[in-house]
Design a protein around this motif. Structure first.
Motif, PDB file in Angstrom:
ATOM      1  N   ALA A 330      10.723   2.739  17.083  1.00 39.17           N
ATOM      2  CA  ALA A 330      10.554   2.279  15.699  1.00 39.17           C
ATOM      3  C   ALA A 330      11.560   3.008  14.815  1.00 39.17           C
ATOM      4  O   ALA A 330      12.235   3.940  15.267  1.00 39.17           O
ATOM      5  N   CYS A 331      11.651   2.572  13.562  1.00 35.84           N
ATOM      6  CA  CYS A 331      12.540   3.231  12.589  1.00 35.84           C
ATOM      7  C   CYS A 331      11.730   3.637  11.354  1.00 35.84           C
ATOM      8  O   CYS A 331      10.712   3.013  11.049  1.00 35.84           O
ATOM      9  N   GLY A 332      12.253   4.590  10.628  1.00 40.06           N
ATOM     10  CA  GLY A 332      11.733   4.936   9.297  1.00 40.06           C
ATOM     11  C   GLY A 332      10.236   5.210   9.309  1.00 40.06           C
ATOM     12  O   GLY A 332       9.707   5.947  10.144  1.00 40.06           O
ATOM     13  N   THR A 333       9.559   4.581   8.369  1.00 42.95           N
ATOM     14  CA  THR A 333       8.115   4.782   8.230  1.00 42.95           C
ATOM     15  C   THR A 333       7.365   4.379   9.494  1.00 42.95           C
ATOM     16  O   THR A 333       6.405   5.048   9.895  1.00 42.95           O
ATOM     17  N   SER A 334       7.785   3.305  10.128  1.00 37.85           N
ATOM     18  CA  SER A 334       7.100   2.872  11.358  1.00 37.85           C
ATOM     19  C   SER A 334       7.234   3.938  12.442  1.00 37.85           C
ATOM     20  O   SER A 334       6.340   4.103  13.278  1.00 37.85           O
ATOM     21  N   ARG A 335       8.347   4.659  12.435  1.00 39.17           N
ATOM     22  CA  ARG A 335       8.504   5.744  13.420  1.00 39.17           C
ATOM     23  C   ARG A 335       7.551   6.895  13.087  1.00 39.17           C
ATOM     24  O   ARG A 335       6.953   7.494  13.984  1.00 39.17           O
ATOM     25  N   ALA A 376       6.696  -1.326  20.545  1.00 37.45           N
ATOM     26  CA  ALA A 376       7.718  -1.558  19.518  1.00 37.45           C
ATOM     27  C   ALA A 376       7.006  -1.793  18.194  1.00 37.45           C
ATOM     28  O   ALA A 376       6.220  -2.735  18.066  1.00 37.45           O
ATOM     29  N   VAL A 377       7.276  -0.935  17.220  1.00 34.16           N
ATOM     30  CA  VAL A 377       6.502  -0.954  15.974  1.00 34.16           C
ATOM     31  C   VAL A 377       7.435  -1.297  14.819  1.00 34.16           C
ATOM     32  O   VAL A 377       8.442  -0.614  14.594  1.00 34.16           O
ATOM     33  N   SER A 378       7.101  -2.339  14.088  1.00 40.58           N
ATOM     34  CA  SER A 378       7.956  -2.738  12.978  1.00 40.58           C
ATOM     35  C   SER A 378       7.164  -3.585  12.003  1.00 40.58           C
ATOM     36  O   SER A 378       6.576  -4.600  12.404  1.00 40.58           O
ATOM     37  N   GLN A 379       7.109  -3.152  10.769  1.00 41.16           N
ATOM     38  CA  GLN A 379       6.422  -3.939   9.746  1.00 41.16           C
ATOM     39  C   GLN A 379       6.995  -5.338   9.679  1.00 41.16           C
ATOM     40  O   GLN A 379       6.280  -6.323   9.728  1.00 41.16           O
ATOM     41  N   SER A 380       8.310  -5.413   9.566  1.00 47.76           N
ATOM     42  CA  SER A 380       8.971  -6.706   9.358  1.00 47.76           C
ATOM     43  C   SER A 380       9.071  -7.496  10.654  1.00 47.76           C
ATOM     44  O   SER A 380       9.155  -8.718  10.636  1.00 47.76           O
ATOM     45  N   GLY A 381       9.112  -6.795  11.780  1.00 46.52           N
ATOM     46  CA  GLY A 381       9.352  -7.467  13.059  1.00 46.52           C
ATOM     47  C   GLY A 381      10.766  -7.989  13.169  1.00 46.52           C
ATOM     48  O   GLY A 381      11.070  -8.837  14.006  1.00 46.52           O
ATOM     49  N   GLU A 382      11.655  -7.478  12.314  1.00 47.94           N
ATOM     50  CA  GLU A 382      13.029  -7.978  12.266  1.00 47.94           C
ATOM     51  C   GLU A 382      14.060  -6.891  12.447  1.00 47.94           C
ATOM     52  O   GLU A 382      15.252  -7.183  12.464  1.00 47.94           O
ATOM     53  N   THR A 383      13.652  -5.619  12.444  1.00 47.57           N
ATOM     54  CA  THR A 383      14.620  -4.527  12.428  1.00 47.57           C
ATOM     55  C   THR A 383      15.528  -4.603  13.661  1.00 47.57           C
ATOM     56  O   THR A 383      15.055  -4.584  14.803  1.00 47.57           O
ATOM     57  N   ALA A 384      16.830  -4.672  13.396  1.00 48.47           N
ATOM     58  CA  ALA A 384      17.790  -4.958  14.472  1.00 48.47           C
ATOM     59  C   ALA A 384      17.735  -3.895  15.576  1.00 48.47           C
ATOM     60  O   ALA A 384      17.796  -4.232  16.766  1.00 48.47           O
ATOM     61  N   GLY A 428       6.846  -4.185  -1.936  1.00 47.49           N
ATOM     62  CA  GLY A 428       7.544  -2.950  -2.317  1.00 47.49           C
ATOM     63  C   GLY A 428       8.479  -2.554  -1.180  1.00 47.49           C
ATOM     64  O   GLY A 428       8.072  -2.600  -0.014  1.00 47.49           O
ATOM     65  N   VAL A 429       9.705  -2.179  -1.529  1.00 51.34           N
ATOM     66  CA  VAL A 429      10.667  -1.855  -0.466  1.00 51.34           C
ATOM     67  C   VAL A 429      10.193  -0.633   0.332  1.00 51.34           C
ATOM     68  O   VAL A 429      10.311  -0.580   1.551  1.00 51.34           O
ATOM     69  N   ALA A 430       9.616   0.345  -0.346  1.00 41.48           N
ATOM     70  CA  ALA A 430       9.087   1.512   0.370  1.00 41.48           C
ATOM     71  C   ALA A 430       7.765   1.127   1.030  1.00 41.48           C
ATOM     72  O   ALA A 430       6.841   0.645   0.375  1.00 41.48           O
ATOM     73  N   ALA A 431       7.699   1.334   2.336  1.00 40.61           N
ATOM     74  CA  ALA A 431       6.480   0.953   3.076  1.00 40.61           C
ATOM     75  C   ALA A 431       5.349   1.905   2.709  1.00 40.61           C
ATOM     76  O   ALA A 431       5.527   3.124   2.671  1.00 40.61           O
ATOM     77  N   THR A 432       4.172   1.373   2.423  1.00 37.90           N
ATOM     78  CA  THR A 432       3.008   2.217   2.097  1.00 37.90           C
ATOM     79  C   THR A 432       1.792   1.746   2.898  1.00 37.90           C
ATOM     80  O   THR A 432       1.382   2.386   3.861  1.00 37.90           O
ATOM     81  N   ALA A 507       8.005  13.056   2.543  1.00 40.06           N
ATOM     82  CA  ALA A 507       9.385  13.366   2.146  1.00 40.06           C
ATOM     83  C   ALA A 507      10.223  12.088   2.069  1.00 40.06           C
ATOM     84  O   ALA A 507      11.042  11.914   1.156  1.00 40.06           O
ATOM     85  N   LEU A 508      10.010  11.190   3.030  1.00 32.98           N
ATOM     86  CA  LEU A 508      10.789   9.938   3.021  1.00 32.98           C
ATOM     87  C   LEU A 508      10.503   9.138   1.753  1.00 32.98           C
ATOM     88  O   LEU A 508      11.426   8.625   1.099  1.00 32.98           O
ATOM     89  N   LYS A 509       9.222   9.052   1.377  1.00 33.55           N
ATOM     90  CA  LYS A 509       8.882   8.298   0.161  1.00 33.55           C
ATOM     91  C   LYS A 509       9.580   8.924  -1.047  1.00 33.55           C
ATOM     92  O   LYS A 509      10.107   8.222  -1.897  1.00 33.55           O
ATOM     93  N   MET A 510       9.567  10.262  -1.106  1.00 37.96           N
ATOM     94  CA  MET A 510      10.170  10.937  -2.261  1.00 37.96           C
ATOM     95  C   MET A 510      11.671  10.625  -2.343  1.00 37.96           C
ATOM     96  O   MET A 510      12.202  10.287  -3.400  1.00 37.96           O
ATOM     97  N   LYS A 511      12.346  10.733  -1.184  1.00 39.09           N
ATOM     98  CA  LYS A 511      13.802  10.457  -1.165  1.00 39.09           C
ATOM     99  C   LYS A 511      14.090   9.028  -1.591  1.00 39.09           C
ATOM    100  O   LYS A 511      14.962   8.764  -2.402  1.00 39.09           O
ATOM    101  N   GLU A 512      13.362   8.108  -0.974  1.00 35.16           N
ATOM    102  CA  GLU A 512      13.663   6.684  -1.145  1.00 35.16           C
ATOM    103  C   GLU A 512      13.593   6.223  -2.584  1.00 35.16           C
ATOM    104  O   GLU A 512      14.434   5.466  -3.027  1.00 35.16           O
ATOM    105  N   ILE A 513      12.530   6.659  -3.283  1.00 30.77           N
ATOM    106  CA  ILE A 513      12.321   6.023  -4.586  1.00 30.77           C
ATOM    107  C   ILE A 513      12.627   6.925  -5.778  1.00 30.77           C
ATOM    108  O   ILE A 513      12.782   6.430  -6.884  1.00 30.77           O
ATOM    109  N   SER A 624      14.136  -5.376   4.934  1.00 32.50           N
ATOM    110  CA  SER A 624      14.340  -5.724   6.343  1.00 32.50           C
ATOM    111  C   SER A 624      15.755  -5.340   6.720  1.00 32.50           C
ATOM    112  O   SER A 624      16.704  -5.800   6.091  1.00 32.50           O
ATOM    113  N   VAL A 625      15.882  -4.524   7.753  1.00 32.83           N
ATOM    114  CA  VAL A 625      17.213  -4.048   8.132  1.00 32.83           C
ATOM    115  C   VAL A 625      17.642  -4.806   9.389  1.00 32.83           C
ATOM    116  O   VAL A 625      17.365  -4.384  10.513  1.00 32.83           O
ATOM    117  N   THR A 626      18.300  -5.930   9.172  1.00 31.28           N
ATOM    118  CA  THR A 626      18.588  -6.826  10.291  1.00 31.28           C
ATOM    119  C   THR A 626      19.972  -6.599  10.891  1.00 31.28           C
ATOM    120  O   THR A 626      20.470  -7.450  11.621  1.00 31.28           O
TER     121      THR A 626
END
Ligand code: F6R
Length: 628
Positions: A330-335, A376-384, A428-432, A507-513, A624-626
């Motif tokens: 997974a990536c990002g928050t899903s990881r 395989a974990v992905s909110q969008s199910g699209e992450t390349a 919201g772009v930041a996953a919560t 920390a990721l949420k703080m950086k992102e937004i 979505s990071v395709t």
């Protein structure tokens, strides 16, 4: 990374089975006229397509918001309007919603190839303006294709990979002997890499064709016409029925209706499903931001997860239990959620697993085999990166459990086992809320592995109630904290065991937004380097609930405090080391992450507001990071 939509007004109407009846869904879609009935009565005024396309773009804006545009066909001519900026800005400049014509395509862009300029914005046309394309994905061999076209005298107006598509179509259309359908069938095999596109031709009053390979494309049926889009959200207000295209399939839409071709060019019948209303519900319900709304939805997400499909969970749990090696990717928050899942599997089911970030997964592929289960974990199910890893896993004979939130997505189709989060659309772009949904689901999976699913469900139910109570009163303390700390340049988040990934996520949420440098780490790692960065007033957030990690995390926080840190404790018990205490309720130890992440999300949210940042549209990020 980008959102695409097309709409074609059809002269005939779809009739759906009664939505109130329990009758099974009947096939509505197939050969062009098979299921279309009743011409619209003569004389009904024909609405233009562009307002619906514009509305769809607004609903797709979470996928990209650096430039936008619409093309329509009116009286045999192609019109294109596009510009840089958010959709509202482009609309104000270009009057997108007033473009004439009953057929139109639109695009909201997130730049990958070519900087943010008007020329690089979609839609893109061929040199003579005969066809226009909106595209999502990457044409990996675009340089080679572009060079070939260039050598034939074709002039390009943009720096994008996408522009090769309309130029190639125009070349195949030649002097008009070939149809657009034929041109698309000739060009698609030449395009390397994942893509979904919609092409519109001015010929014959307008033909719109959608094709996908790797990126999603769905078809929606409304009373007034047919939509094509990268996301059902774009048309969910208007269409109650939809189908998803599979790789290589083509949808051909004209004013008379739609037909579908398989990758061999053979016409096929596709069975529609109803647009899922939970997914379609994308209002802000009076909240200023989607992010706030989605944070506050988390208690109901936790309880909804507790009522998911037993059979799917148990099937996936048995596959995981039976595997020699279990790897999350997974990536990002899903990881971060996967890192917590890993602890659950170990603590509850004694099943060891590893988490490999999806962008690194390929470098581990040598050790995958038929005894491996990849989750395989992905909110969008699209992450390349996730999709690329899953392809490798399947090639190695591994079985794949797909954990996704979006109902129709590429990853859902690829899994041997599918577990859906059911969190509803996350805009919201930041996953919560999907983070909380993912960890709730891993909690259940771990319990399903030891035949204690019911216990897992009732524990989650309790956690949902406590989370609700916590969220009621949190804002009051976090807003002043954000105002106090808004000018800090660095924040550190620490936690141990199951709480360390919560620190990373905070920390990721703080950086992102809020654009403040923030690092999350296992508390024990602080003294292996990072302590050198602590100075007077540096905020350190310690996630230290009253569990097996409490005492050691408090010691680590103390090490920071004696060097001047301002310690913010997230715990159910107070400590003299805290300069600020974010109090949370006591729960059973594995459930702390479900409770502890909400205050960190809200803290980041208030910090973003205190710094004048828009939490729903963080700079340089897309939902979505395709692309890899
Ligand atoms: C964080 C965030 C991103 C995503 C990442 C993976 O708030 O939104 O880090 O978590 O891009 O996305 P999915 O889960 O769709 O694969």
């Amino acid at each position: 990374m980008c959102g695409i939509i097309g709409f074609c007004r059809t002269s005939e109407m779809w009739v759906a089975p009664s939505l109130d009846s329990a009758a099974p869904v009947v096939p509505l879609v197939g050969a062009m006229h098979q299921t279309l009935i009743a011409n619209h009565a003569a004389g009904i005024s024909v609405p233009i397509a562009s307002p619906l396309v514009l509305e769809g773009l607004r609903r797709l804006e979470y996928r990209g918001y650096d430039s936008a545009g619409i093309a329509s066909v009116d009286n045999g001519s192609l019109l294109v309007r596009k510009d840089i900026g958010a959709i509202a800005e482009v609309d104000a400049l270009q009057q997108l919603g007033l473009m004439p014509g009953t057929i139109a395509v639109g695009h909201t862009r997130w730049a990958t190839h070519g900087s943010v300029t008007q020329a690089n914005a979609h839609p893109h046309t061929d040199m003579a303006g005969r066809v226009v394309v909106v595209h999502n994905g990457i044409i990996e061999n675009y340089e080679e294709l572009r060079d070939g076209l260039h050598a034939e005298g074709i002039v390009f107006r943009s720096d994008t990979d996408s522009e090769v598509i309309p130029q190639l179509f125009a070349r195949e259309l030649g002097d008009g002997c070939a149809t657009l359908e034929e041109a698309v069938r000739l060009v698609c095999p030449r395009l390397q890499g994942p893509y979904a596109f919609v092409v519109l031709s001015a010929h014959d009053g307008g033909t719109m064709i959608g094709v996908r390979k790797g990126n999603p494309l769905v078809v929606g049926f409304s009373d007034h016409g047919v939509f094509l889009s990268s996301d059902v959200l774009a048309f969910s207000e208007h269409a109650r029925w939809m189908v998803s295209l599979t790789d290589g399939e083509m949808a051909i839409v004209t004013s008379s209706g739609v037909r579908f071709l398989n990758p061999d060019g053979v016409e096929v019948v596709k069975i529609p499903s109803m647009v899922d209303c939970v997914w379609a519900d994308v209002g802000r319900d009076g909240y200023g931001h989607y992010m706030l709304k989605e944070i506050l939805e988390q208690p109901s997400v936790v309880s909804r997860c507790g009522h998911g499909d037993n059979d799917l969970l148990v099937d996936a749990a048995l596959a995981i239990l039976g595997a020699r090696q279990v790897v999350f990717t997974a990536c990002g928050t899903s990881r971060h959620a996967s890192l917590i899942g890993r602890y659950f599997f170990s603590k509850v089911a004694r099943q060891f697993s590893d988490v490999v970030m999806a962008s690194e997964f390929g470098y581990f592929a040598a050790s995958l085999n038929s005894q491996t289960v990849v989750i395989a974990v992905s909110q969008s199910g699209e992450t390349a990166d996730v999709i690329a890893g899953v392809k490798l896993a399947k090639e190695a004979g591994a079985r794949v459990v797909s954990v996704v939130n979006r109902p129709s997505c590429v990853l859902a189709e690829m899994g041997d086992y599918l577990v859906k989060l059911g969190c509803g659309a996350e805009i919201g772009v930041a996953a919560t809320k999907t983070f909380t949904g993912q960890i709730s689901l891993f909690y259940l999976l771990a319990h399903a592995m030891v035949n204690k699913l019911q216990l897992g469900r009732s524990n989650l139910e309790q956690a949902g109630i406590l989370l609700h109570e916590l969220l009621q009163g949190l804002g009051d303390g976090l807003e002043p904290l954000a105002l106090r700390l808004r000018d800090r340049e660095h924040l550190y988040y620490i936690g141990r065991g199951v709480n360390f990934a919560v620190a990373m996520e905070g920390a990721l949420k703080m950086k992102e937004i809020s654009y403040i440098h923030a690092e999350g780490m296992p508390a024990g790692e602080l003294k292996h380097g990072t302590l050198a960065l602590i100075e007077k007033g540096t905020p350190v957030v310690a996630i230290c609930p009253n569990d097996e990690t409490h005492a050691e995390t408090i010691s680590n926080a103390m090490e920071a405090k004696v060097r001047g840190a301002y310690v913010i404790g997230v715990s159910d018990v107070e400590s003299r080391v805290f300069d600020h205490w974010i109090r949370m309720p006591a729960v059973s130890s594995l459930l702390y992450p479900i409770i502890a992440v909400a205050p960190l999300q809200l803290f980041a949210y208030h910090m973003a507001l205190a710094r004048g940042c828009d939490p729903d549209r963080p700079r340089n990020l897309a939902k979505s990071v395709t692309v890899k």
